[in-house]
Design an enzyme around this catalytic site. Structure first.
Site, PDB file in Angstrom:
ATOM      1  N   TYR A 224       0.812  -1.227   0.000  1.00  0.00           N
ATOM      2  CA  TYR A 224       0.000   0.000   0.000  1.00  0.00           C
ATOM      3  C   TYR A 224       0.844   1.274   0.000  1.00  0.00           C
ATOM      4  CZ  TYR A 224       0.808  -0.959   4.969  1.00  0.00           C
ATOM      5  OH  TYR A 224       1.394  -1.269   6.164  1.00  0.00           O
ATOM      6  N   ARG A 374       8.447  13.694   6.964  1.00  0.00           N
ATOM      7  CA  ARG A 374       8.868  12.885   5.810  1.00  0.00           C
ATOM      8  C   ARG A 374       8.198  13.404   4.546  1.00  0.00           C
ATOM      9  NH1 ARG A 374       7.724   6.627   7.017  1.00  0.00           N
ATOM     10  NH2 ARG A 374       5.596   7.430   6.900  1.00  0.00           N
TER      11      ARG A 374
HETATM   12  C1  LIG Z   1       4.775  -0.009   6.565  1.00  0.00           C
HETATM   13  C2  LIG Z   1       5.689  -1.025   7.160  1.00  0.00           C
HETATM   14  C3  LIG Z   1       5.189  -2.213   7.691  1.00  0.00           C
HETATM   15  C4  LIG Z   1       3.711  -2.426   7.743  1.00  0.00           C
HETATM   16  O1  LIG Z   1       3.325  -3.613   8.350  1.00  0.00           O
HETATM   17  P1  LIG Z   1       1.770  -3.956   8.369  1.00  0.00           P
HETATM   18  O2  LIG Z   1       1.705  -5.328   8.872  1.00  0.00           O
HETATM   19  O3  LIG Z   1       1.266  -3.800   6.964  1.00  0.00           O
HETATM   20  O4  LIG Z   1       1.087  -2.971   9.261  1.00  0.00           O
HETATM   21  C5  LIG Z   1       6.098  -3.155   8.166  1.00  0.00           C
HETATM   22  N1  LIG Z   1       7.419  -2.913   8.134  1.00  0.00           N
HETATM   23  C6  LIG Z   1       7.932  -1.752   7.640  1.00  0.00           C
HETATM   24  C7  LIG Z   1       9.400  -1.553   7.611  1.00  0.00           C
HETATM   25  C8  LIG Z   1       7.075  -0.785   7.163  1.00  0.00           C
HETATM   26  O5  LIG Z   1       7.574   0.359   6.693  1.00  0.00           O
END
Ligand SMILES: *Cc1c(COP(=O)(O)O)cnc(C)c1O
Length: 415
Positions: A224, A374
């Site tokens: 996303y 950011r």
């Molecule tokens: C955005 C992000 C996630 C997101 O994890 P979700 O399970 O989709 O909430 C995980 N790790 C990193 C490094 C991110 O930037």
């Protein structure tokens, strides 16, 4: 640097026409949060509409065309992260995938006691690893890293040894955009017999990743952010061919079963990466990922990266020119070879600035506590003039706050 420079860069932009593939209203705020939630393309909107119609028309019969989507869309997504087919699944969330792969890696490395990570990594990564270390009686070693330039390779080399079971790191840091050398870190871990698990959430769709070429073992990421598949769209995982068959997936669900519809008495894992499936896949989300990934595939990893580097290079120059003189500091690596797809600035008033920019409909950026703003220009739909105008607007808000008069709203759960 003046606006004409940005206009010239747009004139020479090989991806310029891709902006028309996204509904973007004229006169709205400049969106620089594509590294948090990407924009929807028309293709994704149409895919979701078509998915709803398919459900209406075919009802349960739709499963004949849907059931293999996690594998099929995974193969397509693999093209964006340097993975040949049969190694990527689109399923679950990044957090759940990280848990599955890290647990499988620890079980595989039963005689090794230490997990190595980065103390400044994204929270979910640190929390999942801490929970697994506790559950499996291992030691989690989170290395201190520089808030701007990230983890030092010598510090990492000094921390990884024959006791290391797993090295788990983000390729690009979520706060600073500091980018690690995928090949160098993978080699360093392999030299000590450790497995490597990469989080690609801030890479895929902007920054090139060559998982097969560097010999990476495991990876996860979300769809996303730069992939633009929509809020809560499923994440993905990668398991190196040859390794999948040796790993035990901790969530023994029926979708990872060898002969799923035999409904047999005992769990028998599927042969390859498919054993990392769990339960019924989120089809609408998968259709969105499919359309999103196809669009980025058309744009091409090389062109996305060239554009992303151009955008962040301009952004850094403009930060130097317009924002450093008023006290903001660059909070991302100045060296483009060590940077991912966004640029951060730091200032004690970053939160009131960020809130005012959103409130006044000028720029959508985001804030990361305690003092970082950011700026994430997604390469597929952001123009160079957007970057130029955004910095001008930020500078105006900063000037209006010279006496510290902008209100400091309460933080909500998300920016
Ligand atoms: C955005 C992000 C996630 C997101 O994890 P979700 O399970 O989709 O909430 C995980 N790790 C990193 C490094 C991110 O930037």
């Amino acid at each position: 640097v003046d606006r004409a420079v940005a206009e010239a860069l747009d004139g020479a932009d090989a991806l310029a026409s891709f902006r028309d593939r996204f509904p973007i209203p004229d006169g709205g705020p400049i969106y620089l949060d594509g590294n948090s939630l990407g924009r929807p393309s028309y293709a994704v909107q149409e895919a979701l509409g078509a998915g709803l119609l398919d459900w209406e028309r075919h009802l349960v019969g739709g499963w004949r065309r849907w059931i293999d989507l996690p594998v099929q869309v995974g193969d397509r997504l693999g093209g964006l992260i340097g993975a040949a087919t049969g190694q990527v699944l689109v399923c679950d969330s990044t957090t759940v995938n990280l848990y599955k792969l890290a647990d499988a890696a620890l079980a595989h490395q039963a005689d090794r006691t230490v997990i190595v990570g980065d103390a400044n990594d994204f929270p979910t990564d640190r929390y999942v690893l801490a929970g697994l270390a506790q559950a499996r009686g291992r030691h989690l070693r989170l290395l201190p890293s520089h808030p701007v330039t990230g983890l030092d390779l010598d510090d990492l080399a000094a921390a990884v040894d024959r006791h290391t079971a797993l090295v788990c790191l983000s390729h690009v840091n979520y706060r600073s955009a500091a980018r690690l050398d995928l090949a160098a870190v993978t080699d360093l871990a392999h030299d000590c017999g450790a497995l490597v698990l990469w989080d690609l959430s801030h890479s895929a769709g902007a920054v090139p990743v060559e998982l097969d070429a560097v010999g990476a073992d495991l990876a996860v990421g979300c769809t996303y952010k730069y992939l633009n598949a929509g809020p809560g769209a499923p994440g993905y995982l990668y398991v190196r061919r040859g390794l999948a068959g040796e790993l035990h997936q901790p969530i023994q669900g029926w979708f990872g079963q060898q002969d799923q519809f035999a409904m047999g008495p005992g769990y028998q894992p599927a042969a390859g990466v498919a054993r990392f499936l769990t339960g019924t896949p989120p089809i609408l989300g998968l259709l969105a990922v499919q359309a999103a990934v196809e669009l980025l595939g058309e744009a091409g990893v090389d062109r996305l990266w060239a554009k992303s580097q151009g955008l962040t290079r301009l952004l850094v120059e403009l930060v130097r020119q317009r924002l450093e003189p008023v006290g903001a500091t660059l909070a991302s690596p100045a060296d483009p070879d060590s940077r991912g797809g966004h640029v951060s600035i730091a200032h004690p008033r970053a939160w009131p600035w960020c809130a005012a920019l959103i409130e006044r409909g000028l720029v959508v950026a985001d804030f990361r506590t305690p003092d970082v703003m950011r700026l994430g220009p997604a390469p597929v739909y952001t123009r160079f003039v957007d970057v130029y105008d955004a910095v001008e607007r930020i500078a105006e808000v900063v000037a209006a706050d010279r006496d510290g008069s902008l209100p400091k709203p309460d933080r909500s759960r998300v920016t």
